[in-house]
Design a protein around this motif. Structure first.
Motif, PDB file in Angstrom:
ATOM      1  N   GLU A 130     -16.372  -1.621   9.023  1.00 40.11           N
ATOM      2  CA  GLU A 130     -16.804  -0.234   9.088  1.00 40.11           C
ATOM      3  C   GLU A 130     -16.137   0.599   7.983  1.00 40.11           C
ATOM      4  OE1 GLU A 130     -16.240  -1.441  13.507  1.00 40.11           O
ATOM      5  OE2 GLU A 130     -15.288  -1.876  11.577  1.00 40.11           O
ATOM      6  N   GLN A 131     -16.720   1.761   7.749  1.00 41.91           N
ATOM      7  CA  GLN A 131     -16.133   2.729   6.823  1.00 41.91           C
ATOM      8  C   GLN A 131     -15.948   4.057   7.552  1.00 41.91           C
ATOM      9  OE1 GLN A 131     -19.247   2.383   3.732  1.00 41.91           O
ATOM     10  NE2 GLN A 131     -17.646   1.670   2.349  1.00 41.91           N
ATOM     11  N   LEU A 132     -15.127   4.925   6.973  1.00 42.36           N
ATOM     12  CA  LEU A 132     -14.976   6.279   7.498  1.00 42.36           C
ATOM     13  C   LEU A 132     -15.759   7.246   6.620  1.00 42.36           C
ATOM     14  CD1 LEU A 132     -11.198   6.585   8.510  1.00 42.36           C
ATOM     15  CD2 LEU A 132     -13.176   6.296  10.017  1.00 42.36           C
ATOM     16  N   ALA A 133     -16.207   8.336   7.228  1.00 39.64           N
ATOM     17  CA  ALA A 133     -16.943   9.381   6.507  1.00 39.64           C
ATOM     18  C   ALA A 133     -15.970  10.499   6.161  1.00 39.64           C
ATOM     19  CB  ALA A 133     -18.084   9.908   7.382  1.00 39.64           C
ATOM     20  N   MET A 134     -15.734  10.710   4.859  1.00 37.40           N
ATOM     21  CA  MET A 134     -14.767  11.699   4.394  1.00 37.40           C
ATOM     22  C   MET A 134     -15.506  12.849   3.715  1.00 37.40           C
ATOM     23  SD  MET A 134     -11.463  11.610   4.872  1.00 37.40           S
ATOM     24  CE  MET A 134     -11.163   9.856   5.024  1.00 37.40           C
ATOM     25  N   PHE A 276     -10.569  15.061   5.037  1.00 37.66           N
ATOM     26  CA  PHE A 276     -11.254  15.631   6.196  1.00 37.66           C
ATOM     27  C   PHE A 276     -12.191  14.553   6.737  1.00 37.66           C
ATOM     28  CE2 PHE A 276     -12.750  19.894   7.981  1.00 37.66           C
ATOM     29  CZ  PHE A 276     -13.559  19.340   8.964  1.00 37.66           C
ATOM     30  N   SER A 277     -11.748  13.878   7.782  1.00 39.70           N
ATOM     31  CA  SER A 277     -12.495  12.739   8.300  1.00 39.70           C
ATOM     32  C   SER A 277     -13.466  13.142   9.399  1.00 39.70           C
ATOM     33  CB  SER A 277     -11.515  11.685   8.844  1.00 39.70           C
ATOM     34  OG  SER A 277     -12.226  10.645   9.496  1.00 39.70           O
ATOM     35  N   PHE A 278     -14.706  12.686   9.268  1.00 33.01           N
ATOM     36  CA  PHE A 278     -15.718  12.837  10.307  1.00 33.01           C
ATOM     37  C   PHE A 278     -15.768  11.593  11.195  1.00 33.01           C
ATOM     38  CE2 PHE A 278     -16.959  16.485   8.066  1.00 33.01           C
ATOM     39  CZ  PHE A 278     -18.112  17.077   8.546  1.00 33.01           C
ATOM     40  N   ASP A 282     -21.233   6.374  10.653  1.00 38.71           N
ATOM     41  CA  ASP A 282     -22.247   5.701  11.465  1.00 38.71           C
ATOM     42  C   ASP A 282     -23.436   6.576  11.830  1.00 38.71           C
ATOM     43  OD1 ASP A 282     -20.902   7.423  13.105  1.00 38.71           O
ATOM     44  OD2 ASP A 282     -20.547   5.993  14.720  1.00 38.71           O
ATOM     45  N   ARG A 283     -23.490   7.800  11.310  1.00 37.98           N
ATOM     46  CA  ARG A 283     -24.604   8.700  11.639  1.00 37.98           C
ATOM     47  C   ARG A 283     -25.203   9.273  10.364  1.00 37.98           C
ATOM     48  NH1 ARG A 283     -24.127  10.654  16.982  1.00 37.98           N
ATOM     49  NH2 ARG A 283     -23.438   8.876  18.255  1.00 37.98           N
ATOM     50  N   TRP A 289     -22.760  15.328   4.525  1.00 40.12           N
ATOM     51  CA  TRP A 289     -21.486  16.030   4.340  1.00 40.12           C
ATOM     52  C   TRP A 289     -20.412  15.187   3.671  1.00 40.12           C
ATOM     53  CZ3 TRP A 289     -21.562  21.076   5.351  1.00 40.12           C
ATOM     54  CH2 TRP A 289     -22.511  21.578   6.245  1.00 40.12           C
ATOM     55  N   CYS A 290     -20.549  13.883   3.747  1.00 37.53           N
ATOM     56  CA  CYS A 290     -19.415  12.997   3.464  1.00 37.53           C
ATOM     57  C   CYS A 290     -19.711  11.889   2.468  1.00 37.53           C
ATOM     58  CB  CYS A 290     -18.944  12.340   4.760  1.00 37.53           C
ATOM     59  SG  CYS A 290     -18.530  13.492   6.083  1.00 37.53           S
ATOM     60  N   ASN A 291     -18.642  11.320   1.958  1.00 37.40           N
ATOM     61  CA  ASN A 291     -18.687  10.058   1.232  1.00 37.40           C
ATOM     62  C   ASN A 291     -18.070   8.983   2.121  1.00 37.40           C
ATOM     63  OD1 ASN A 291     -19.706  11.057  -1.270  1.00 37.40           O
ATOM     64  ND2 ASN A 291     -17.669  11.841  -1.768  1.00 37.40           N
TER      65      ASN A 291
END
Length: 298
Positions: A130-134, A276-278, A282-283, A289-291
């Motif tokens: 998985e990755q995080l949305a920043m 700033f992590s979302f 996964d959405r 908003w994010c990378n």
């Protein structure tokens, strides 16, 4: 056998106290989920003691980790094992552990969503699928997108909408608004709803953001925690709730615009990077908003 495994995991590490951990975090930085206050307060809520470990080089403490058994502290797996699944919600929080840039301390405790910032600070990290949305800086968002967000805010305000800082409210008020709006939006209770007022009160000094009102009723709220490190600011957007009857005003999107904009302005004013992590990437809405950023596990 268990003592043997514990000795293997902790070899080279030494037990330290909560104050030493806090000092190491303040010196080297970390993220919301590893912040001394967050670890202390949520572990106390869960009634699971934290074992703090430190890594020294030349007698100097250069890395520290908070642990629950073979896991890093606040682990969902440990909560589940203790029959406390969903006791509190930090989402899939980015983990930045406090350490000197070149500490290269061996990380043998299990953890997920470990930030790329841990590279060099710790060894033993493995890529995670998985990755995080920043959140992206606002100047990286398209002009049309930014125009639309400002337009939606203006339309909301013209209809009588009001933006209020979340700091205006007590922990109980924040928890009540959040749980109500989350339930309305998703038709099921928020994770940790039963103890939400206590969790929010324990972490209230870290909450940032605004709450949107229309006709004196809350219509959108987000649980966002912020902590500051020497070189960066870590912000964790856990989740949010909106009144679906007001979707014509896109209150969730308007609130994301306001909250990310305020966070970027704060970070820029301090001359610090912003993480700033979302949560998990996964959405589809997070793509706007994010990378996506890579994360690791241990």
């Amino acid at each position: 056998m268990l003592n043997h495994l514990k000795a293997w995991r902790e070899r080279g590490w030494a037990v330290i106290d909560a104050n030493e951990y806090a000092h190491t975090w303040q010196r080297f930085g970390g993220s919301v989920a590893t912040h001394p206050l967050v670890v202390e307060q949520l572990a106390e809520l869960a009634q699971i003691p934290v074992r703090y470990l430190g890594w020294r080089q030349g007698g100097e403490l250069v890395a520290a980790v908070p642990t629950w058994g073979r896991h890093l502290a606040l682990s969902k797996d440990v909560l589940k094992r203790h029959g406390k699944k969903g006791l509190f919600d930090l989402g899939n929080a980015e983990l930045i552990l406090p350490a000197a840039v070149d500490a290269a301390a061996p990380l043998r405790h299990a953890g997920r969503y470990l930030s790329e910032l841990n590279h060099g600070r710790f060894e033993g990290l493995k890529p995670q699928a998985e990755q995080l949305a920043m959140a992206r800086p606002h100047e990286d968002l398209s002009k049309k997108f930014r125009y639309n967000q400002r337009r939606e805010l203006r339309l909301l305000e013209e209809a009588g909408g009001v933006v209020r800082p979340i700091t205006d409210f007590s922990g109980a008020e924040i928890a009540a608004m959040y749980c109500d709006l989350f339930q309305r939006r998703w038709s099921f209770p928020a994770t940790g709803a039963a103890r939400m007022d206590e969790v929010v009160e324990r972490l209230r000094e870290l909450l940032i953001g605004s709450v949107l009102f229309l006709e004196d009723k809350p219509i959108a709220i987000q649980l966002i925690y912020r902590v500051e490190s020497p070189e960066w600011i870590s912000v964790e957007y856990v989740n949010g709730g909106v009144d679906p009857e007001t979707k014509a005003f896109s209150p969730g999107s308007v609130l994301s615009f306001l909250n990310t904009q305020a966070a970027w302005e704060d970070a820029n004013a301090r001359g610090k990077a912003l993480r700033f992590s979302f949560g998990r990437a996964d959405r589809e809405y997070k793509d706007r908003w994010c990378n996506p950023v890579p994360v690791y596990q241990a």
